[in-house]
Design an enzyme around this catalytic site. Structure first.
Site, PDB file in Angstrom:
ATOM      1  N   GLU A  46       0.854  -1.204   0.000  1.00 21.16           N
ATOM      2  CA  GLU A  46       0.000   0.000   0.000  1.00 21.16           C
ATOM      3  C   GLU A  46       0.881   1.242   0.000  1.00 21.16           C
ATOM      4  OE1 GLU A  46      -2.645   0.424   3.420  1.00 21.16           O
ATOM      5  OE2 GLU A  46      -2.766   2.569   3.037  1.00 21.16           O
ATOM      6  N   ARG A  50       0.330  10.414  -0.257  1.00 20.66           N
ATOM      7  CA  ARG A  50       0.597  11.509   0.681  1.00 20.66           C
ATOM      8  C   ARG A  50       1.779  12.354   0.256  1.00 20.66           C
ATOM      9  NH1 ARG A  50       0.096   8.426   6.502  1.00 20.66           N
ATOM     10  NH2 ARG A  50      -1.754   7.270   5.888  1.00 20.66           N
ATOM     11  N   THR A  74      -4.518   6.067   1.377  1.00 22.08           N
ATOM     12  CA  THR A  74      -4.947   7.464   1.532  1.00 22.08           C
ATOM     13  C   THR A  74      -5.783   7.914   0.327  1.00 22.08           C
ATOM     14  OG1 THR A  74      -2.772   7.757   2.594  1.00 22.08           O
ATOM     15  CG2 THR A  74      -4.170   9.682   2.498  1.00 22.08           C
ATOM     16  N   LYS A 134     -11.180  -1.906   6.725  1.00 26.35           N
ATOM     17  CA  LYS A 134     -10.033  -1.497   7.536  1.00 26.35           C
ATOM     18  C   LYS A 134     -10.581  -0.820   8.799  1.00 26.35           C
ATOM     19  CE  LYS A 134      -6.898   2.430   7.122  1.00 26.35           C
ATOM     20  NZ  LYS A 134      -6.039   3.220   6.250  1.00 26.35           N
TER      21      LYS A 134
HETATM   22  C1  3PG Z   1      -1.442   5.524   8.514  1.00 24.80           C
HETATM   23  O1  3PG Z   1      -2.465   6.037   8.076  1.00 24.80           O
HETATM   24  O2  3PG Z   1      -0.356   6.109   8.549  1.00 24.80           O
HETATM   25  C2  3PG Z   1      -1.560   4.122   8.928  1.00 24.80           C
HETATM   26  O3  3PG Z   1      -2.672   3.957   9.695  1.00 24.80           O
HETATM   27  C3  3PG Z   1      -0.343   3.588   9.577  1.00 24.80           C
HETATM   28  O4  3PG Z   1      -0.375   3.851  10.905  1.00 24.80           O
HETATM   29  P1  3PG Z   1       0.876   3.414  11.771  1.00 24.80           P
HETATM   30  O5  3PG Z   1       2.005   4.346  11.374  1.00 24.80           O
HETATM   31  O6  3PG Z   1       0.431   3.604  13.180  1.00 24.80           O
HETATM   32  O7  3PG Z   1       1.193   1.987  11.414  1.00 24.80           O
END
Ligand code: 3PG
Length: 213
Positions: A46, A50, A74, A134
């Site tokens: 994934e 971002r 995202t 999720k």
């Molecule tokens: C995110 O959106 O960054 C994910 O949920 C990952 O979260 P984490 O960094 O706590 O694994």
């Protein structure tokens, strides 16, 4: 069926105990990073939308690492879904769920793993045919106790808890019958990327792969 055949969210979730949540700022990192995860047994990747380079990274992985299955994280809008699909993403992960986003991913041919944090969100996604979800942000929104509470009324829904999950607590989530896999950013630490330490990323992938015995 071709290698690019449509996949489902369930297939994405079942491939390994962890879906790595990846943030890439430099397109030069994309291919070696994907190969490092693959070498450690993780192929569902994934890449979050971002950074300005995210789509180029997805494109590079889709083109040069055919054994990986690259998805976009995202994903928040129809434009995100379209751009991700154009870049070669096979699935989308979103921080929340709206009907419009569900339709956009369907139209773009992307499997969608949408984020939910409440019963009403689960019910909306379920009404629209999505039963693999999720749970985000998992730790902050109730963690293991929340998933246990949901297992009663939402007995037919399966989750990928993400947000605050780590190598240390992942096994607690994976032990739950309504959890198929977890998501987490720990497999691709920013300092490993900065140092080009691909061996460390492979090691983290191998350690994560072993989470489900
Ligand atoms: C995110 O959106 O960054 C994910 O949920 C990952 O979260 P984490 O960094 O706590 O694994």
């Amino acid at each position: 069926m071709s290698e690019r055949a449509k996949i489902s969210a369930l297939l994405v979730m079942q491939d390994a105990p962890v879906i790595p949540v990846i943030v890439l700022h430099d397109v030069a990192d994309a291919v070696p990073m994907a190969r490092a995860l693959l070498a450690g047994g993780i192929r569902m990747l994934e890449v979050t939308l971002r950074t300005t380079q995210a789509l180029a990274c997805i494109e590079a992985i889709a083109r040069e690492v055919p054994d990986a299955v690259v998805g976009a994280g995202t994903v928040r809008s129809r434009a995100d879904a379209q751009a991700a699909a154009m870049a070669g993403a096979r699935f989308a992960v979103s921080p929340g769920y709206t009907s419009a986003l569900g339709q956009a991913c369907f139209d773009a041919g992307l499997a969608l793993l949408p984020g939910v944090a409440t019963g009403s969100e689960i019910m909306l996604a379920r009404e629209e045919g999505l039963t693999e979800l999720k749970f985000f942000p998992a730790l902050q929104a109730g963690g293991v106790a929340m998933l246990k509470a949901w297992s009663g009324p939402f007995f037919d829904v399966r989750f990928c808890p993400t947000g605050g999950v780590s190598l240390q607590n992942a096994a607690d989530f994976l032990a739950l019958p309504n959890v198929v896999c977890v998501g987490g950013s720990w497999l691709v630490p920013p300092d490993a990327l900065a140092q080009g330490d691909w061996a460390r990323i492979t090691q983290l992938a191998q350690d994560s792969r072993r989470l489900r015995g």
